[in-house]
Design an enzyme around this catalytic site. Sequence first.
Site, short mmCIF file in Angstrom:
data_model
loop_
_atom_site.label_atom_id
_atom_site.label_comp_id
_atom_site.label_asym_id
_atom_site.label_seq_id
_atom_site.Cartn_x
_atom_site.Cartn_y
_atom_site.Cartn_z
CE LYS A 132 50.79 -9.67 -40.40
NZ LYS A 132 51.11 -8.43 -41.09
NE ARG A 178 51.43 -5.49 -47.42
CZ ARG A 178 51.54 -5.99 -46.18
NH1 ARG A 178 52.02 -7.22 -46.01
NH2 ARG A 178 51.19 -5.29 -45.13
C1 LIG Z 1 52.07 -7.80 -40.46
C2 LIG Z 1 52.10 -6.35 -40.43
C3 LIG Z 1 52.81 -5.70 -39.41
C4 LIG Z 1 53.61 -6.45 -38.37
O1 LIG Z 1 54.74 -7.01 -38.95
P1 LIG Z 1 55.84 -7.80 -38.08
O2 LIG Z 1 56.94 -8.07 -39.00
O3 LIG Z 1 55.18 -9.03 -37.58
O4 LIG Z 1 56.22 -6.89 -36.97
C5 LIG Z 1 52.77 -4.33 -39.36
N1 LIG Z 1 52.07 -3.63 -40.27
C6 LIG Z 1 51.38 -4.21 -41.25
C7 LIG Z 1 50.64 -3.38 -42.23
C8 LIG Z 1 51.39 -5.59 -41.39
O5 LIG Z 1 50.70 -6.17 -42.37
#
Ligand SMILES: *Cc1c(COP(=O)(O)O)cnc(C)c1O
Length: 579
Positions: free
Chosen positions: A36, A131
């Site tokens: 993402k 969240r």
């Molecule tokens: C963004 C996200 C991740 C990845 O997080 P990082 O800190 O980039 O490793 C994993 N799980 C969810 C649900 C996320 O939104």
Amino acid sequence: MITPRIEMTLEKIAHNARALVALYGSKGIDVIGVTKVVCGNPYIAKVLTKSGIRILADSRIENIKKMRNAGIEAQFLLLRTPSLSHCEAVVKYSDMSLNSELTIIEKLSAYAVEYDKSHKIILMLELGDLREGLMPADLDHTIEQILKMDGIMLTGIGANLACFGGVKPDAEKMNLLSSIAVDIEDKFGLQLEFVSGGNSANYDWFMSTSDVGRINNLRLGESIYLGCETLSRKPIPGLYTDAMTLVTEVIESKIKPSLPYGTIAQDAFGNITQFVDQGEIRRAILGIGLQDVNVSGLTPRIDVEILGASSDHIIVNAKDEELKVGDELEFDLNYAALLAVMTSRYVNKVSSDRVNAHEYCERVEQKYRRHVRRMQTTALKDNLSQLVSLNDSSFNLMFEPSIMENYQYMVREAVYDKIGRISKRLDMEDKTLWIRSAYRSFEHQRLLWEERVNSLKIEYPKKELEEIEELVSYFIAPPSKSMHATGGAVDALIYDLKHDSIMRFGTNDGYKIDLNDKCYPYHPYITPEAKVNRKLIIGLFEAEDFVVDIKEYWHFDYGNISWATEKGKEQAIYGIIEA
Ligand SMILES: *Cc1c(COP(=O)(O)O)cnc(C)c1O
């Protein structure tokens, strides 16, 4: 190269991904690659799948669609609960999604039935970060409902910490998630494929525990791209922290006061400014601003200080750096800054192979200019050997149609023998040398030149003749300068008799060649097949003491000034033959 740009060093990202897959794999934890923050960039996605990652996750269905369309081979997980309005696309384009709302799962089920698909879901649990996630007390009821739905497969549970509330994924939280997984499996007779413990923030927990329990999966983004864990942003040993580089450009550089002067009111963003008086300083302005990036997330790689920014400008104190207009300035980025630049359509996304290609082409062009200068001082003593026709030879050769009537494909005697030996070598591989061109008279060269000028005139009706001639000179020498007038130059491709076609060299379709910088013999940005084929033809000619042209993979010289210059010979043996 254009700025601002984000340079993505794919080799470093690959290294980080492989290292993390091995590290977490050592305790039985599988890594999902999160794309993402790079907006599903297909170059990066490809690197991840080549580094042992089988599942890619993104929070935007648009990014997943983009990666699928780019032919990335992976399973795709939508990394947040879908909106109701996205459910159809989510079923169509992703294999799995994270979920926490029954209403949405019902809608996914309806579309899964409609499209005759099985959509996998990972139920997210709320463990304190506040969240997404079901409250654990609602879990049993929710699972009961899900198990009744068609087209939906409950494939795992997961938690996400350290994102909103900043809550640590510690042993207590992970043990809780493990025990919930075990309970669910017992109660419902399920086998959960994924017990997904979290993200890059789980590193400390992972390193400090010897027993990861039922946790068998993590979803990693930041630690792959920026090489750090995310509770205190410590670098992870052995990973690159500089795989991503923001490159900006100085658009103004002047000595000015360090304090604004006049009556102070609000700035462009409604703030009252405060600056420290440092006397007169060199202030450099960079052509990038708050519209493109969170400026507070940037760290310059050299010793300059960011003073502030507006929508389209960053102002730095250049300190002792001699920054001048046009200079490039590099920055490290934090997560928020990386997310912003990858999302901004004003920031060019440049992968390292493009940077490599760009640098390669610049080196070739420099070398070419040097070569042309050195050629002027190379001595010549023509050995006066005769021109002989390849057309009349008994070698297996094929000849490209020529604009010159009754063209004889002549070369000097020694070159004739060399071509004969190359031809014999190719016979053994069921291949034949395809001769494009050999000796060219001034008349012939002039025809070629004019043909090219005329076709470019049609292509670019607005360009001046001078400009067109410059373009043409890029690949066709003016008559009196052409190495083809020496009888020591041969243009050739290879015909593959098994496939009944000319081999692919990266810029050709049969014998039609697109003239662009990918014609430079060792261009890094051509297909692996084209690289192998170029290696073959260049190898054959080099073994016969030819040199490949600096800019054209099909042009080979022997004996003439270009050859002597490249080889560092005392003198050339073939001069121009006027005819
Ligand atoms: C963004 C996200 C991740 C990845 O997080 P990082 O800190 O980039 O490793 C994993 N799980 C969810 C649900 C996320 O939104």
